[in-house]
Design an enzyme around this catalytic site. Structure first.
Site, PDB file in Angstrom:
ATOM      1  N   SER A  23       0.845  -1.200   0.000  1.00  0.00           N
ATOM      2  CA  SER A  23       0.000   0.000   0.000  1.00  0.00           C
ATOM      3  C   SER A  23       0.876   1.244   0.000  1.00  0.00           C
ATOM      4  O   SER A  23       2.035   1.201   0.418  1.00  0.00           O
ATOM      5  CB  SER A  23      -0.865  -0.001   1.262  1.00  0.00           C
ATOM      6  N   TYR A  27      -2.739  -1.065  10.288  1.00  0.00           N
ATOM      7  CA  TYR A  27      -2.650  -1.327   8.838  1.00  0.00           C
ATOM      8  C   TYR A  27      -1.315  -0.825   8.274  1.00  0.00           C
ATOM      9  O   TYR A  27      -0.639  -1.523   7.516  1.00  0.00           O
ATOM     10  CB  TYR A  27      -3.838  -0.635   8.170  1.00  0.00           C
TER      11      TYR A  27
END
Ligand SMILES: NC(=O)c1ccc[n+]([C@@H]2O[C@H](COP(=O)([O-])OP(=O)(O)OC[C@H]3O[C@@H](n4cnc5c(N)ncnc54)[C@H](O)[C@@H]3O)[C@@H](O)[C@H]2O)c1
Ligand SMILES: O=C(O)[C@H](O)[C@@H](O)[C@H](O)[C@H](O)CO
Length: 251
Positions: A142, A155
């Protein structure tokens, strides 16, 4: 098609591919002539998606954060469908909360599904790839592997770890002709980001920050995945390709 990007009849295992980015990649690989393993946690959903995608799609239901299930299913796939040429560690979840309020459960679950699962999957597939002296592993990390945003510390930590796991696998497994790379998406429209895209302030923030001034569509990740899955990237190892509309490039 005899070209550098050829993936015809290659077996591509994509975790978390019943919807969103994983499903989009599955469709892209099928269109390019590959065989695709569809994976999800819900048996009916996984079977339904695989059936809809046609005879070159095979459904396997298991939780990627369950190491025993991972080892067993990888074995069955190898014996039933054939040699896994490409593993795409895509399954991922989100549990948003400020760090001071984040529960141990939400920390551990996000680390388990987004980071530990990629270790379990890659280790299981590695055994077979090593014997064949050939293989490709692609981790979906990401933008948040590089840049944090409030309320997603679990995350960000998982994706940052996955970026370094990518480099570690590249370092240790390159000698077996296994290339490991990552794709780092920016903000894409999926179920995962629906709470964000439905928030007008967040939507505006994405459009103002990203140089292309829009969210990404999951189909826009297919080309990079095919590149990293094919002979075109045979000397590319340990990198993250950011597909983020230019966000990484700008302040
Ligand atoms: N959407 C974005 O903007 C974006 C950006 C960067 C990275 N990513 C990453 O891309 C990946 C896919 O995200 P998405 O947006 O398509 O999300 P999504 O929620 O639409 O899809 C996630 C998929 O993973 C599966 N899954 C979740 N936990 C699983 C488990 N334990 N075992 C097996 N399957 C499981 C779900 O069933 C689903 O098919 C994730 O790793 C996510 O972190 C997404
Ligand atoms: O809160 C979220 O859902 C997340 O920030 C991600 O899903 C992002 O879209 C992505 O990781 C950015 O690269």
């Amino acid at each position: 098609m005899n070209n550098l990007f050829n993936v015809t009849d290659k077996i591509i295992l994509i975790t978390g591919s019943t919807r969103g980015i994983g499903l989009s990649l599955a469709k892209g690989f099928l269109k390019a002539g590959a065989k695709v393993i569809i994976n999800g946690r819900n048996h009916d959903a996984t079977e339904k998606v695989a059936a809809e995608l046609g005879e070159k799609a095979y459904g396997y239901t298991f939780d990627v954060s369950d190491k025993a299930a991972v080892i067993e299913n990888v074995k069955v796939i190898e014996e039933t469908v054939g040699p896994i040429d490409v593993l795409i560690n895509n399954a991922g979840i989100q549990r948003r909360a400020p760090l001071e309020e984040l529960t141990n459960e939400d920390w551990n679950t996000v680390i388990n599904v987004n980071l530990n699962s990629a270790f379990y999957m890659s280790q299981a597939v590695f055994t077979y790839m090593k014997n064949r002296q050939k293989g490709k592993i692609i981790n979906i990390t990401s933008l948040n592997a590089e840049k944090a945003r409030p309320n997603i510390g679990n995350y960000c930590s998982a994706k940052g770890g996955l970026k370094m796991l990518t480099k570690s696998m590249a370092t240790e497994w390159g000698k077996y002709n296994i290339q490991t790379n990552a794709i780092g998406p920016g903000y894409f429209l999926t179920d995962l980001t629906e709470p964000l895209s439905n928030d007008p302030a967040f939507d505006q923030w994405v459009k103002s920050e990203v140089p292309l001034q829009r969210w990404g569509n999951p189909e826009e990740l297919i080309g990079t995945a095919i590149y990293l899955a094919s002979a075109a990237s045979n000397y590319v190892n340990g990198h993250t390709v950011y597909v983020d509309g230019g966000w990484q490039a700008s302040l």
